[in-house]
Write a protein that holds these residues in place. Structure first.
Motif, PDB file in Angstrom:
ATOM      1  N   MET A  84      35.592  80.232 103.051  1.00  0.00           N
ATOM      2  CA  MET A  84      35.138  78.868 102.930  1.00  0.00           C
ATOM      3  C   MET A  84      35.539  78.092 104.182  1.00  0.00           C
ATOM      4  N   LYS A  85      34.603  77.356 104.745  1.00  0.00           N
ATOM      5  CA  LYS A  85      34.871  76.549 105.933  1.00  0.00           C
ATOM      6  C   LYS A  85      35.648  75.295 105.550  1.00  0.00           C
ATOM      7  N   THR A  86      36.568  74.895 106.440  1.00  0.00           N
ATOM      8  CA  THR A  86      37.440  73.761 106.175  1.00  0.00           C
ATOM      9  C   THR A  86      37.114  72.598 107.102  1.00  0.00           C
ATOM     10  N   ILE A  87      36.992  71.418 106.505  1.00  0.00           N
ATOM     11  CA  ILE A  87      36.645  70.209 107.249  1.00  0.00           C
ATOM     12  C   ILE A  87      37.726  69.160 107.026  1.00  0.00           C
ATOM     13  N   LEU A  88      38.138  68.512 108.114  1.00  0.00           N
ATOM     14  CA  LEU A  88      39.029  67.362 108.031  1.00  0.00           C
ATOM     15  C   LEU A  88      38.175  66.104 108.124  1.00  0.00           C
ATOM     16  N   VAL A  89      38.329  65.205 107.164  1.00  0.00           N
ATOM     17  CA  VAL A  89      37.647  63.915 107.180  1.00  0.00           C
ATOM     18  C   VAL A  89      38.716  62.841 107.363  1.00  0.00           C
ATOM     19  N   ALA A  90      38.675  62.177 108.519  1.00  0.00           N
ATOM     20  CA  ALA A  90      39.635  61.117 108.833  1.00  0.00           C
ATOM     21  C   ALA A  90      38.906  59.769 108.783  1.00  0.00           C
ATOM     22  N   GLU A  91      39.262  58.972 107.823  1.00  0.00           N
ATOM     23  CA  GLU A  91      38.593  57.684 107.588  1.00  0.00           C
ATOM     24  C   GLU A  91      39.549  56.793 106.826  1.00  0.00           C
ATOM     25  N   ASP A  92      39.767  55.571 107.323  1.00  0.00           N
ATOM     26  CA  ASP A  92      40.717  54.687 106.659  1.00  0.00           C
ATOM     27  C   ASP A  92      40.130  53.967 105.450  1.00  0.00           C
ATOM     28  N   GLU A  93      38.831  53.822 105.369  1.00  0.00           N
ATOM     29  CA  GLU A  93      38.208  53.173 104.216  1.00  0.00           C
ATOM     30  C   GLU A  93      38.098  54.195 103.077  1.00  0.00           C
ATOM     31  N   HIS A  94      38.813  53.907 102.002  1.00  0.00           N
ATOM     32  CA  HIS A  94      38.915  54.854 100.895  1.00  0.00           C
ATOM     33  C   HIS A  94      37.554  55.293 100.362  1.00  0.00           C
ATOM     34  N   LEU A  95      36.676  54.361 100.066  1.00  0.00           N
ATOM     35  CA  LEU A  95      35.393  54.709  99.470  1.00  0.00           C
ATOM     36  C   LEU A  95      34.542  55.554 100.418  1.00  0.00           C
ATOM     37  N   ALA A  96      34.540  55.223 101.691  1.00  0.00           N
ATOM     38  CA  ALA A  96      33.780  56.007 102.675  1.00  0.00           C
ATOM     39  C   ALA A  96      34.345  57.423 102.782  1.00  0.00           C
ATOM     40  N   ARG A  97      35.674  57.533 102.859  1.00  0.00           N
ATOM     41  CA  ARG A  97      36.317  58.848 102.959  1.00  0.00           C
ATOM     42  C   ARG A  97      36.024  59.679 101.714  1.00  0.00           C
ATOM     43  N   TRP A  98      36.155  59.063 100.556  1.00  0.00           N
ATOM     44  CA  TRP A  98      35.917  59.758  99.298  1.00  0.00           C
ATOM     45  C   TRP A  98      34.472  60.231  99.192  1.00  0.00           C
ATOM     46  N   SER A  99      33.518  59.365  99.530  1.00  0.00           N
ATOM     47  CA  SER A  99      32.114  59.744  99.352  1.00  0.00           C
ATOM     48  C   SER A  99      31.705  60.875 100.295  1.00  0.00           C
ATOM     49  N   VAL A 100      32.134  60.821 101.543  1.00  0.00           N
ATOM     50  CA  VAL A 100      31.829  61.902 102.484  1.00  0.00           C
ATOM     51  C   VAL A 100      32.508  63.196 102.024  1.00  0.00           C
ATOM     52  N   SER A 101      33.758  63.092 101.637  1.00  0.00           N
ATOM     53  CA  SER A 101      34.509  64.274 101.205  1.00  0.00           C
ATOM     54  C   SER A 101      33.896  64.912  99.972  1.00  0.00           C
ATOM     55  N   GLU A 102      33.558  64.113  98.989  1.00  0.00           N
ATOM     56  CA  GLU A 102      32.967  64.655  97.762  1.00  0.00           C
ATOM     57  C   GLU A 102      31.607  65.286  98.038  1.00  0.00           C
ATOM     58  N   PHE A 103      30.805  64.662  98.882  1.00  0.00           N
ATOM     59  CA  PHE A 103      29.519  65.262  99.234  1.00  0.00           C
ATOM     60  C   PHE A 103      29.725  66.637  99.866  1.00  0.00           C
ATOM     61  N   LEU A 104      30.644  66.725 100.814  1.00  0.00           N
ATOM     62  CA  LEU A 104      30.883  68.002 101.488  1.00  0.00           C
ATOM     63  C   LEU A 104      31.436  69.049 100.526  1.00  0.00           C
ATOM     64  N   ARG A 105      32.236  68.629  99.572  1.00  0.00           N
ATOM     65  CA  ARG A 105      32.746  69.566  98.563  1.00  0.00           C
ATOM     66  C   ARG A 105      31.605  70.124  97.713  1.00  0.00           C
ATOM     67  N   THR A 106      30.625  69.284  97.388  1.00  0.00           N
ATOM     68  CA  THR A 106      29.481  69.782  96.613  1.00  0.00           C
ATOM     69  C   THR A 106      28.661  70.784  97.410  1.00  0.00           C
TER      70      THR A 106
END
Length: 118
Positions: free
Chosen positions: A1-23
């Protein structure tokens, strides 16, 4: 599985990008500031680093990508920003991709898949 680091200080933006990539079946690690992102990069060889430009603390998103580039020059770096900025040339100079907010998940996925599947 490929691993991605998402660095974002805005919680909602970080969460939405991260959850999309997890799906999309990526392992995602999150950082809420540049300092944390740099520390994570020092300890794990991510396949991709996605960073917002503006974050609190001493490291901008561009600083995070430069640090990642020093350790892993051939790996994918993506800078996301909502500001009008002259950093696009700097991002491209280190082999990174520059995306302007708002981003579309399909566009982000296309960028990630274009390099991760090489």
């Amino acid at each position: 599985m490929k691993t991605i680091l998402v660095a974002e200080d805005e919680h909602l933006a970080r969460w939405s990008v991260s959850e999309f990539l997890r799906t999309e079946h990526f392992e995602v690690i999150e950082a809420d500031d540049g300092q944390t992102a740099v520390e994570l990069i020092d300890h794990k060889p991510f396949d991709v680093v996605i960073s917002d430009y503006s974050m609190p603390g001493k490291f901008t998103g561009l600083d995070v990508l430069r640090h990642y580039h020093e350790l892993w020059p051939r790996r994918l770096k993506v800078l996301i920003t909502g500001q009008n900025s002259d950093t696009k040339t700097e991002v491209e100079a280190i082999g990174g991709i520059y995306l302007k907010k708002p981003i579309f998940f399909e566009d982000l996925l296309a960028v990630v898949n274009s390099r991760v599947n090489e």
